[in-house]
Design a protein around this motif. Structure first.
Motif, PDB file in Angstrom:
ATOM      1  N   ILE A 625     -44.712 -16.739 -31.109  1.00  0.00           N
ATOM      2  CA  ILE A 625     -46.118 -16.969 -30.783  1.00  0.00           C
ATOM      3  C   ILE A 625     -46.627 -15.927 -29.798  1.00  0.00           C
ATOM      4  N   ASP A 626     -47.960 -15.777 -29.778  1.00  0.00           N
ATOM      5  CA  ASP A 626     -48.601 -14.853 -28.837  1.00  0.00           C
ATOM      6  C   ASP A 626     -49.007 -15.554 -27.543  1.00  0.00           C
ATOM      7  N   PHE A 627     -49.236 -16.858 -27.613  1.00  0.00           N
ATOM      8  CA  PHE A 627     -49.590 -17.615 -26.406  1.00  0.00           C
ATOM      9  C   PHE A 627     -49.291 -19.089 -26.649  1.00  0.00           C
ATOM     10  N   LEU A 628     -49.176 -19.836 -25.543  1.00  0.00           N
ATOM     11  CA  LEU A 628     -48.909 -21.268 -25.594  1.00  0.00           C
ATOM     12  C   LEU A 628     -49.981 -21.996 -24.798  1.00  0.00           C
ATOM     13  N   SER A 629     -50.514 -23.083 -25.357  1.00  0.00           N
ATOM     14  CA  SER A 629     -51.464 -23.931 -24.632  1.00  0.00           C
ATOM     15  C   SER A 629     -50.854 -25.318 -24.477  1.00  0.00           C
ATOM     16  N   ILE A 630     -50.992 -25.875 -23.303  1.00  0.00           N
ATOM     17  CA  ILE A 630     -50.456 -27.218 -23.042  1.00  0.00           C
ATOM     18  C   ILE A 630     -51.617 -28.195 -22.958  1.00  0.00           C
ATOM     19  N   GLY A 631     -51.648 -29.152 -23.880  1.00  0.00           N
ATOM     20  CA  GLY A 631     -52.694 -30.179 -23.883  1.00  0.00           C
ATOM     21  C   GLY A 631     -52.248 -31.371 -23.061  1.00  0.00           C
ATOM     22  N   THR A 632     -52.665 -31.425 -21.824  1.00  0.00           N
ATOM     23  CA  THR A 632     -52.141 -32.437 -20.898  1.00  0.00           C
ATOM     24  C   THR A 632     -52.597 -33.856 -21.219  1.00  0.00           C
ATOM     25  N   ASN A 633     -53.743 -34.021 -21.898  1.00  0.00           N
ATOM     26  CA  ASN A 633     -54.214 -35.377 -22.191  1.00  0.00           C
ATOM     27  C   ASN A 633     -53.232 -36.115 -23.098  1.00  0.00           C
ATOM     28  N   ARG A 666     -40.812 -26.807 -16.162  1.00  0.00           N
ATOM     29  CA  ARG A 666     -39.755 -26.329 -17.058  1.00  0.00           C
ATOM     30  C   ARG A 666     -40.347 -25.507 -18.210  1.00  0.00           C
ATOM     31  N   VAL A 667     -41.467 -25.960 -18.739  1.00  0.00           N
ATOM     32  CA  VAL A 667     -42.122 -25.223 -19.828  1.00  0.00           C
ATOM     33  C   VAL A 667     -42.662 -23.889 -19.320  1.00  0.00           C
ATOM     34  N   LEU A 668     -43.319 -23.910 -18.158  1.00  0.00           N
ATOM     35  CA  LEU A 668     -43.879 -22.679 -17.593  1.00  0.00           C
ATOM     36  C   LEU A 668     -42.784 -21.652 -17.295  1.00  0.00           C
ATOM     37  N   ASP A 669     -41.670 -22.121 -16.760  1.00  0.00           N
ATOM     38  CA  ASP A 669     -40.562 -21.207 -16.454  1.00  0.00           C
ATOM     39  C   ASP A 669     -40.004 -20.575 -17.724  1.00  0.00           C
ATOM     40  N   ALA A 670     -39.848 -21.378 -18.782  1.00  0.00           N
ATOM     41  CA  ALA A 670     -39.318 -20.851 -20.043  1.00  0.00           C
ATOM     42  C   ALA A 670     -40.267 -19.829 -20.648  1.00  0.00           C
ATOM     43  N   ALA A 671     -41.552 -20.106 -20.611  1.00  0.00           N
ATOM     44  CA  ALA A 671     -42.531 -19.177 -21.179  1.00  0.00           C
ATOM     45  C   ALA A 671     -42.593 -17.885 -20.377  1.00  0.00           C
ATOM     46  N   ARG A 672     -42.488 -18.000 -19.051  1.00  0.00           N
ATOM     47  CA  ARG A 672     -42.508 -16.783 -18.223  1.00  0.00           C
ATOM     48  C   ARG A 672     -41.306 -15.908 -18.526  1.00  0.00           C
ATOM     49  N   ALA A 673     -40.157 -16.526 -18.720  1.00  0.00           N
ATOM     50  CA  ALA A 673     -38.945 -15.762 -19.042  1.00  0.00           C
ATOM     51  C   ALA A 673     -39.083 -15.053 -20.385  1.00  0.00           C
ATOM     52  N   ALA A 674     -39.856 -15.656 -21.312  1.00  0.00           N
ATOM     53  CA  ALA A 674     -40.060 -15.054 -22.633  1.00  0.00           C
ATOM     54  C   ALA A 674     -41.294 -14.159 -22.664  1.00  0.00           C
ATOM     55  N   ASN A 675     -41.966 -14.022 -21.515  1.00  0.00           N
ATOM     56  CA  ASN A 675     -43.163 -13.174 -21.404  1.00  0.00           C
ATOM     57  C   ASN A 675     -44.292 -13.654 -22.321  1.00  0.00           C
ATOM     58  N   VAL A 676     -44.434 -14.964 -22.444  1.00  0.00           N
ATOM     59  CA  VAL A 676     -45.504 -15.558 -23.254  1.00  0.00           C
ATOM     60  C   VAL A 676     -46.496 -16.240 -22.313  1.00  0.00           C
ATOM     61  N   PRO A 677     -47.779 -15.842 -22.351  1.00  0.00           N
ATOM     62  CA  PRO A 677     -48.765 -16.478 -21.460  1.00  0.00           C
ATOM     63  C   PRO A 677     -48.993 -17.942 -21.830  1.00  0.00           C
ATOM     64  N   VAL A 678     -49.214 -18.774 -20.792  1.00  0.00           N
ATOM     65  CA  VAL A 678     -49.433 -20.208 -20.977  1.00  0.00           C
ATOM     66  C   VAL A 678     -50.772 -20.587 -20.362  1.00  0.00           C
ATOM     67  N   ARG A 679     -51.505 -21.441 -21.067  1.00  0.00           N
ATOM     68  CA  ARG A 679     -52.781 -21.940 -20.544  1.00  0.00           C
ATOM     69  C   ARG A 679     -52.733 -23.472 -20.537  1.00  0.00           C
ATOM     70  N   ILE A 680     -53.142 -24.068 -19.418  1.00  0.00           N
ATOM     71  CA  ILE A 680     -53.185 -25.522 -19.305  1.00  0.00           C
ATOM     72  C   ILE A 680     -54.579 -26.003 -19.701  1.00  0.00           C
ATOM     73  N   CYS A 681     -54.657 -26.827 -20.736  1.00  0.00           N
ATOM     74  CA  CYS A 681     -55.936 -27.400 -21.173  1.00  0.00           C
ATOM     75  C   CYS A 681     -55.966 -28.882 -20.811  1.00  0.00           C
ATOM     76  N   GLY A 682     -57.130 -29.449 -20.784  1.00  0.00           N
ATOM     77  CA  GLY A 682     -57.236 -30.883 -20.538  1.00  0.00           C
ATOM     78  C   GLY A 682     -57.785 -31.203 -19.163  1.00  0.00           C
ATOM     79  N   GLU A 683     -58.007 -32.499 -18.924  1.00  0.00           N
ATOM     80  CA  GLU A 683     -58.660 -32.951 -17.695  1.00  0.00           C
ATOM     81  C   GLU A 683     -57.845 -32.635 -16.451  1.00  0.00           C
ATOM     82  N   MET A 684     -56.532 -32.620 -16.567  1.00  0.00           N
ATOM     83  CA  MET A 684     -55.681 -32.382 -15.400  1.00  0.00           C
ATOM     84  C   MET A 684     -56.052 -31.069 -14.716  1.00  0.00           C
ATOM     85  N   ALA A 685     -56.250 -30.023 -15.527  1.00  0.00           N
ATOM     86  CA  ALA A 685     -56.527 -28.698 -14.964  1.00  0.00           C
ATOM     87  C   ALA A 685     -57.913 -28.597 -14.357  1.00  0.00           C
ATOM     88  N   GLY A 686     -58.808 -29.555 -14.670  1.00  0.00           N
ATOM     89  CA  GLY A 686     -60.165 -29.508 -14.150  1.00  0.00           C
ATOM     90  C   GLY A 686     -60.361 -30.268 -12.858  1.00  0.00           C
TER      91      GLY A 686
END
Length: 755
Positions: A625-633, A666-686
């Motif tokens: 993948i080129d990027f990962l999004s986490i849907g917190t809801n 744990r997810v953020l650490d794994a993605a950083r090690a793989a050099n894949v950007p992560v974006r947090i979506c959902g109410e939590m991030a707001g």
């Protein structure tokens, strides 16, 4: 039994008309009525129960023991009769004793009767009694019999009310002279104050039995013509600044106005002997009964639209056409209604309309979407509101907290005005921050994007101060359309969004329908599972209905010609689902290539992590993948096995619990090690405190609501990333009993802007 409901009801109504015209007491007339109904319906038992002193009293019967009359009494919700009255619905049972609500009353002698059918007798939208029939043989009553009973019950309500035999419609909250605070459901945020204005005068149907059926039919035809003309004018004149989803809502509304099935049902009610007003009300009662049985919020919304049109038609045919919109608003107004249709709110002067309060209402309603677009605070689920306030009384609306104060005293008004001023000041401060970079005190840049679902959201992107659209919910177009949006309609929307966004990135999430987002025009995608959120929805449905996804893929490819297409797939459980979705989209790229169509400059593929199982397969997924999004809801409700739509579980889990923060880290650490950007979506991030914690566990990109951009940027600019991350490492290693309090206390000590 007659062949049709119309002929069955007409025969009974003719007899009723004669009974009502005779001299005699109300009791004598009711005794004659039950004998009449029993005879015409070949029924062994016919009984009328009326509401007195909040009890349903047996007032008249044919077939049960006469000594039970005025003796047998049932509470609201007690027994079959009490259930019908309390819930306002029909019961049709071949074996009455098998129903869980069945209660045996020996004085009635009803033990020899097995089948039972009952309908509510309704006045002013509230049950005032029950009309029931019974037979010794176990059988379900035919639809025509139930229709006839409902029509007769409607005429009976007029007779009963005229004779003052009941307490009247169930009372709401008793009014008091002092301030009254009520809480409801926040539909559109914001604060407002104004005087109470009722949307429409209540039209009470006073004459139910028609003397000239053809004359009544002509009255209805004329009312339909006038109503359709009004709707056509509103559809043409509605102004949103840009065509798109709101226009589609009004087109759907217009479609209902021209629905032949609806007008046919009203004609059938007139055939049964009802006046034009009574026929419209009869069909409206049927609609309300259906609404009570529907769990699907989208289908309920279609029913609300039809009810809105019924109210409009009833006002026209009765000559009481003036809503508050027609008479005009002369002061700052808080509008009160049972419900509103999407067209009705547009009739009001937006300079005077400060807030809307609804007895019903829902987050997904068409009216809510329109109100949000024009910036009017709305609170729903206030069942007592129309009984708790009088026209002209002052109301304070706190749309942020979903609460109101009726008849506030000076101290309450002063406090509210102070909070309004602070809120306006905060909004001004956040507006000033919006266009500043989201950079921490120690120089770490945080990507701040917005979630969107409307073309208007993209138009407002520049003003929001966001870096782009991190989640464009493509299903929104599907949810508000009367028919399945084809490729061309999707193409127009996606083109508008990309043009409005300009150079800023837009990430399109493929359609997430099914589950709690059922579509009435795709009946086979309705999920009957106990928890549809974990059922056949999102990518699962799209892969199964590949033609749906192919049409969307082609629209996205064509709209992105010469630009970067960023697309992500929702609710992936395992990597093979991502591979299938990507392969399907690449097939459509090849189709476009072979058709010599202009292609996107490049395509970036992303996955949404909402299902916890995917976290166990990140080593397989991240390289693809080129990027990962986490849907917190969704992720949070799946992690905690807690349905986020269930208010009883609202406080059973917390986004700042160690479990969710450790999982995300744990997810953020794994993605950083793989050099894949992560974006947090959902109410939590707001939410500023939660967003601070996310940055503390390594998040550097969020996608939030436009209103949250200012507060989140203000928080980001007030923190030192190294300090926050050190603190989160410490508290996650040894979590405190109350993580939220611990983090809030730390934020205050370090002057972090979390308010």
């Amino acid at each position: 039994m007659p062949l049709t409901a119309s002929t069955a009801a007409r025969e009974i109504l003719t007899g009723l008309h004669e009974v009502m015209a005779k001299r005699g007491s109300a009791q004598v007339k009711l005794d004659q009525v039950v004998d009449l109904i029993a005879g015409k319906m070949a029924s062994e038992v016919c009984s009328i129960y009326l509401l007195r002193d909040n009890k349903l009293e047996l007032f008249a019967t044919h077939g049960l023991r006469k000594e039970a009359v005025h003796v047998t009494r049932l509470g609201m919700g007690e027994g079959l009769v009490g259930t019908i009255a309390a819930e306002g619905r029909i019961l049709n049972l071949d074996e009455a004793a098998d129903h869980p609500g069945f209660v045996y009353r020996p004085e009635t002698g009803e033990e020899r009767y097995h089948s039972f059918a009952g309908v509510p007798i309704v006045r002013l939208e509230s049950p005032i009694g029950v009309l029931a029939v019974q037979h010794a043989d176990p059988r379900r009553y035919e639809e025509v019999e139930i229709e006839a009973l409902q029509t007769v019950a409607m005429v009976l309500s007029e007779m009963i009310a005229g004779a003052r035999l009941v307490d009247g419609a169930r009372r709401g909250r008793l009014r008091s002279a002092g301030p009254l605070r009520l809480s409801g459901l926040r539909l559109v945020a914001g604060m407002a104050k104004g005087e109470a204005v009722f949307h429409e005068p209540r039209v009470v149907v006073e004459h139910t039995v028609a003397e000239d059926t053809e004359a009544e039919r002509e009255r209805v035809y004329g009312a339909f013509r006038k109503m359709r003309e009004q709707i056509d004018n509103m559809t043409r004149e509605a102004e949103f600044g840009i065509a798109g989803e709101h226009q589609e809502i009004l087109e759907t509304y217009r479609m209902f106005a021209y629905d032949e099935g609806w007008s046919r049902r009203i004609n059938e009610a007139i055939d049964s002997g009802l006046t034009a007003e009574a026929a419209i009300e009869r069909v409206q009662q049927r609609t309300r009964a259906r609404m009570r049985e529907i769990d699907d919020p989208l289908l309920q919304e279609r029913m609300h639209d039809l009810e809105d049109l019924s109210n409009r038609l009833l006002r026209i045919v009765s000559g009481r056409m003036g809503t508050a919109a027609q008479t005009g608003l002369t002061r700052d107004t808080v509008l009160i209604a049972r419900n509103l249709g999407p067209a009705e709110i547009l009739e009001y002067d937006r300079r005077r309309l400060k807030g809307v309060l609804l007895e019903e209402g829902s987050l997904t309603s068409h009216m809510t979407i329109v109100a949000r677009a024009i910036g009017v605070p709305v609170i729903g689920r206030l069942p007592d509101i129309r009984h708790s306030v009088q026209e002209g009384e002052q109301i304070l609306v706190d749309g942020d907290n979903g609460s109101i104060i009726i008849r506030p005293n000076r101290a309450l008004t002063t406090g509210f005005e102070h909070r309004m001023a602070l809120s306006q000041k905060r909004r001004a401060e956040f507006a000033a921050v919006r266009n500043l970079p989201a950079k921490t005190r120690d120089g770490v840049e945080i990507g701040v994007m917005v979630n969107a679902g409307l073309a208007e959201d993209a138009v407002a992107l520049a003003a929001s101060g966001a870096d782009g659209i991190g989640l464009f919910r493509t299903e929104f177009q599907f949810l508000i359309s009367a028919t399945l949006p084809g490729r061309d309609r999707q193409l127009r929307l996606y083109t508008k969004v990309l043009e409005a966004a300009g150079d800023k990135p837009v990430i399109f999430r493929t359609v997430d329908i099914g589950g709690d987002k059922a579509l009435p025009y795709l009946a086979d995608v309705h999920d009957e599972a106990e928890n549809p959120a974990m059922g056949w929805r999102a990518l699962r449905l799209s892969l199964d209905r590949s033609t749906l996804m192919k049409a969307q893929a082609r629209a996205l490819i064509e709209a992105s010609a010469g630009k970067v297409l960023r697309v992500m797939f929702p609710m992936i459980s395992e990597p093979w689902e991502y591979e299938e979705a990507r392969a399907l989209l690449e097939e459509q790229l090849e189709w476009a290539r072979q058709g010599h169509r202009k292609l996107p400059k490049r395509v970036e593929y992303g996955a949404m992590l909402e299902v916890p199982s995917l976290a166990e397969m990140l080593d397989q997924l991240l390289p693809r993948i080129d990027f990962l999004s986490i849907g917190t809801n969704d992720l949070t409700q799946f992690l905690f096995a807690a349905d986020r739509s269930d208010p009883r579980l609202a406080e059973r889990y917390d986004w700042l619990s160690p479990a969710i923060l450790r999982f995300l880290k744990r997810v953020l650490d794994a993605a950083r090690a793989a050099n894949v950007p992560v974006r947090i979506c959902g109410e939590m991030a707001g939410r500023p405190l939660e967003a601070m914690a996310l940055i503390g566990i390594g998040a550097e990109n969020v996608s939030i609501t436009p209103a949250a951009v200012g507060p989140i940027k203000a928080m980001v600019r007030s923190i030192d990333t190294a300090e926050v991350r050190a603190r989160l490492d410490a508290v996650l290693a040894k979590p405190p009993r109350d993580m939220r309090k611990a983090l809030a206390d730390w934020a205050r000590r370090h002057s972090v802007t979390i308010s």
